[in-house]
Each structure stands twice: as C-alpha cells, then as structure tokens.
Design a protein around this motif. Structure first.
Motif, mmCIF file in Angstrom:
data_model
loop_
_atom_site.group_PDB
_atom_site.id
_atom_site.type_symbol
_atom_site.label_atom_id
_atom_site.label_comp_id
_atom_site.label_asym_id
_atom_site.label_seq_id
_atom_site.Cartn_x
_atom_site.Cartn_y
_atom_site.Cartn_z
ATOM 1 N N GLU A 33 0.726 -1.300 -0.103
ATOM 2 C CA GLU A 33 -0.188 0.059 -0.034
ATOM 3 C C GLU A 33 0.883 1.402 -0.221
ATOM 4 O OE1 GLU A 33 -3.501 2.061 2.714
ATOM 5 O OE2 GLU A 33 -2.679 0.317 3.272
ATOM 6 N N LEU A 34 2.097 1.062 0.725
ATOM 7 C CA LEU A 34 2.847 2.452 0.728
ATOM 8 C C LEU A 34 3.514 2.542 -0.666
ATOM 9 C CD1 LEU A 34 4.423 4.519 2.502
ATOM 10 C CD2 LEU A 34 5.999 3.033 2.935
ATOM 11 N N GLU A 35 3.940 1.488 -1.263
ATOM 12 C CA GLU A 35 4.572 1.682 -2.587
ATOM 13 C C GLU A 35 3.462 2.253 -3.362
ATOM 14 O OE1 GLU A 35 7.958 0.114 -5.541
ATOM 15 O OE2 GLU A 35 6.802 -1.452 -4.079
ATOM 16 N N GLU A 36 2.330 1.816 -3.448
ATOM 17 C CA GLU A 36 1.296 2.163 -4.420
ATOM 18 C C GLU A 36 1.139 3.588 -4.366
ATOM 19 O OE1 GLU A 36 -0.336 0.808 -6.879
ATOM 20 O OE2 GLU A 36 0.912 -0.668 -6.347
ATOM 21 N N ALA A 37 1.205 4.335 -2.936
ATOM 22 C CA ALA A 37 1.405 5.805 -2.740
ATOM 23 C C ALA A 37 2.311 6.465 -3.489
ATOM 24 C CB ALA A 37 1.096 5.792 -1.172
ATOM 25 N N PHE A 38 3.673 5.738 -3.074
ATOM 26 C CA PHE A 38 4.742 6.469 -3.768
ATOM 27 C C PHE A 38 4.855 6.404 -5.212
ATOM 28 C CE2 PHE A 38 6.981 6.243 0.351
ATOM 29 C CZ PHE A 38 7.716 7.335 0.186
ATOM 30 N N LYS A 39 4.225 5.391 -5.870
ATOM 31 C CA LYS A 39 4.051 5.275 -7.578
ATOM 32 C C LYS A 39 3.327 6.501 -7.846
ATOM 33 C CE LYS A 39 4.497 0.276 -8.012
ATOM 34 N NZ LYS A 39 3.627 -0.938 -8.447
ATOM 35 N N ALA B 175 6.462 14.828 -1.196
ATOM 36 C CA ALA B 175 6.965 14.551 0.217
ATOM 37 C C ALA B 175 6.162 13.480 0.814
ATOM 38 C CB ALA B 175 6.902 15.871 0.812
ATOM 39 N N LEU B 176 6.738 12.928 2.054
ATOM 40 C CA LEU B 176 5.921 12.013 2.856
ATOM 41 C C LEU B 176 6.068 12.637 4.186
ATOM 42 C CD1 LEU B 176 5.818 8.279 3.354
ATOM 43 C CD2 LEU B 176 6.927 9.537 5.195
ATOM 44 N N ILE B 177 5.002 12.652 5.035
ATOM 45 C CA ILE B 177 4.925 13.410 6.259
ATOM 46 C C ILE B 177 5.240 12.208 7.336
ATOM 47 C CG2 ILE B 177 3.981 14.411 8.055
ATOM 48 C CD1 ILE B 177 2.540 16.183 6.168
ATOM 49 N N LYS C 16 13.895 5.862 -4.096
ATOM 50 C CA LYS C 16 13.451 5.100 -5.636
ATOM 51 C C LYS C 16 12.758 6.352 -6.474
ATOM 52 C CE LYS C 16 11.091 1.322 -7.304
ATOM 53 N NZ LYS C 16 10.430 0.030 -7.031
ATOM 54 N N TYR C 17 11.790 6.894 -5.807
ATOM 55 C CA TYR C 17 10.691 7.873 -6.140
ATOM 56 C C TYR C 17 11.130 9.381 -6.169
ATOM 57 C CZ TYR C 17 8.130 3.478 -6.832
ATOM 58 O OH TYR C 17 7.580 1.984 -6.968
#
Length: 390
Positions: A151-157, A162-164, A190-191
C-alpha cells in the motif's frame, strides 16, 4: 459581498483544541489537548526570570538567535549522530506547527501530492490544503499501527513530492522500527521524494523501543526536513519554540517562507531556552523515567476499569477502544463524557481518514493526582453510559 476562500471550507477547526474548550466549560479533567499540568524545570524558569529583567526584548535574527541555534545544533548533533551547522541548516520557528507548515510550503507546489499516514495529527491534512497539496493517505493498521508495504509503494507510485512522518506518533504512540524506516527510505530514494518528519516526542520513548532520526539513515539527510520543538521535551508548550533542520539549500527557502509567515520566534524565550538545550544526558533519562511512570500508572488504571487500549511505545497518548459503549458518533461520545463523566478525550475520528468511531485518545502528561482523579471519575463511565442509553 465577496466570498471567503474555498480552502477554509475543506477542513474544520481543531477538534483537539475544541475539546479543551468543552473540558473547560464543564470543569472536566482535560486529557484531550496534550499539555502538562506541571511546571518546566526550575533552572529553565530561573533563566526566564533573569531574561525578563534584562534587555533582550526586541526582534532576534529572523531565523533564530545565534546562541539558540548554536546550542540547538550541539544538542541535536549529539542525539541525531550527524553534524549540524547552526548557520546554514537551522530555522527557528513559532512552534513545530509553523515548522511543519513552513516545510510544506518550501517543498510543495500547488497540485503536488503528499503521503500522510493515517491516523495522523490533525494539522497535517490542513497543512497540505493550505499549501495547495493533495494528501495521499496510507493506513496504519490498529492495534499495532503497522503499514502495509505494498500500500505504501502504491502511494509512492503516484510520485508524491513529500511524505510526512510523525515519529513517535501522535495519536498512536507508535515508534517506527529501523526496518520500517529503511523501507520508507528506499521508496523515498526510488521515487525521489522528500520526507518531512515531526519528531516532537523524540525524547519520550519507552524501553525497549528506540527513536531513530530519519535524517540519520544513510543518504537521507539530503532529502529530509526534520521538524521538532522544545514544547514536549521541556514542558513548555506555551513558549512556541520550534525548528527545522535540513540541508542548506532547503533551509535557504524555508527561511524565506518563515520570514513572511511570522518574522521570528520570541527573542526572550529563545534566550532562556538555551539553558534547557545545554542540559546533560541525565535530564533526558529522567524525562523518559518520569513519563514511563505516568504511562504505567495510567494504563494500570485502565486495566482496573477493564478498558481496552493499545500500549504506547512513545509520546504520551493512549488510544482506548470504546466499542462496548455502542456509540456511533465518537465526537458526541467525547462531548457527553466531558459533560457527564468529567473527563475529556479526543475522538479518534479526528485522526483517521478511515471511518473510525470506536477509538478515543487520552493523554497522560499530568500530575499523578490528576490522573488518579480522572481514573476515579472514569469508574462511573459504564453506569453513566447505561443511563444514557435508557
């Protein structure tokens, strides 16, 4: 008449601060908004008295008084394990609230996406909206509040800017593990994503858990904006002294944002706070021990009452499960509890993107006698709840 901006209609006032007003109106014990009912260290109060009698009453340097930044750099270099330049890598702000807002406005353009773990401190969604960014929510699964890597990588895709990362977490008390941080770091690289950390509870972590500064991970300092404040560590939430630590190119932009947001933090308070920043390691060990005792006292009381909760690993909050009371609206439940039971909490729904109505948040940054009185009042919770349902 012209209309006000659309953005202010997309979020509410702070539910946390609203619960303090409700607590005050009903004479309830305020275990909602997270501030202590005890004083900061005597040495810090004495420093403030001396400053008040002196001549430091005008503007400090916009991005922080030099001696404050130097003391902060020494202290954070020691704990973070990385050298910090007080001249090029620090901005002093009006609390961590401004630090987070300044960080968002420094790196985000309107329309950029920002990853936010849910549950989250309620300001983050508002910060994103005010800076024109779009939140992408990633669930932390109760009761352990771990995230799903896929799920986290889907968000990064979705190529967020930024990520908080709130670590230790408000409201859950979760302390992110090294493995979890390394996963976030891998995706950030990576992203090509910034990581904005909120680490105000960095020194309130319970054994055997350890706080790891995200900026200290290999290769991460260059893409991390570390936000924190003195509020929780030194029991001075009303002083509103926060800061950003980041690489010089980011700080250069953050200083411009900060300058036009607030000009600068209070000069006399910065001067006095140097005393706290110079405390030795014993202070931080004692702080951990004091809050460990408060946590254990409070959750033992919850055990006696038969209430379900998640044991916090850090910070000074505990999430309590109120499923047994059958409430379909946790805000109404918290307002009722403040009014009829005399204890104020924060409804869990104010922290979650998901539909959550069975969790509430208490805090235990209180004197033991205050916590004891709150637990005594909560002994009547089930009886009052039965009366409510009749």
């Amino acid at each position: 008449m012209p209309k006000v901006s659309d953005r202010i209609g997309s979020f509410t006032d702070s539910v946390i601060r609203r619960m303090t007003r409700i607590a005050n109106s009903h004479g309830a014990i305020n275990l909602s908004q997270g501030f202590p009912d005890f004083d900061p260290p005597e040495e810090l109060k004495e420093a403030l008295r001396k400053v008040a009698e002196g001549s430091i009453h005008q503007y400090a340097v916009t991005w922080g008084a030099p001696n404050f930044r130097e003391a902060l750099a020494r202290k954070q270099s020691r704990f973070m394990g990385i050298p910090i330049d007080p001249e090029m890598q620090i901005v002093v702000t009006c609390g961590s609230t401004e630090a987070m807002m300044a960080a968002m406005m420094t790196v985000c353009n309107p329309g950029d996406k920002v990853v936010v773990f849910s549950p989250f401190y309620e300001n983050y969604a508002a910060d994103a909206i005010l800076s024109g960014a779009q939140p992408i929510y990633v669930s932390l699964k109760p009761p352990e509040f771990n995230f799903d890597v896929n799920e986290l990588e889907e968000a990064f895709k979705q190529r967020p800017k930024a990520l908080i990362l709130c670590n230790p977490s408000n409201p859950t008390g979760k302390v992110f593990t090294l493995e979890e941080l390394q996963i976030i770091a891998e995706f950030a690289e990576k992203y090509d994503t910034f990581v904005i950390t909120d680490e105000v509870y960095e020194h309130i972590v319970y054994e055997p858990y350890k706080h790891i500064y995200f900026a200290s991970l290999p290769g991460m300092f260059e893409r991390t904006i570390s936000c924190s404040s003195l509020s929780k560590t030194y029991s001075i939430t009303g002083w509103r002294l926060g800061y950003l630590i980041a690489p010089a190119n980011i700080i250069d932009g953050a200083r411009k944002v900060h300058d036009f947001l607030t000009v600068g933090a209070a000069a006399p308070l910065q001067e006095a706070a140097v005393t706290a920043l110079n405390f030795g390691d014993e202070y931080y060990r004692n702080l951990r021990d004091v809050y460990t005792q408060k946590r254990d006292f409070f959750i033992k009381g919850l055990d006696r009452l038969g209430l379900k909760y998640t044991v916090p690993q850090g910070a000074y909050y505990v999430m309590v499960d109120i499923s047994e009371f059958g409430s379909k609206n946790d805000l109404e439940f918290c307002e009722w509890m403040a009014r009829e039971v005399g204890v104020a909490a924060v409804p869990g729904s104010s922290f979650f993107r998901e539909e959550i109505n069975h969790l509430i948040r208490f805090h235990f940054a209180k004197k033991e006698e205050t916590l004891d009185e709150a637990l005594k009042r909560l002994e009547n919770l089930r009886e009052k709840a039965r009366e409510r349902s009749i």
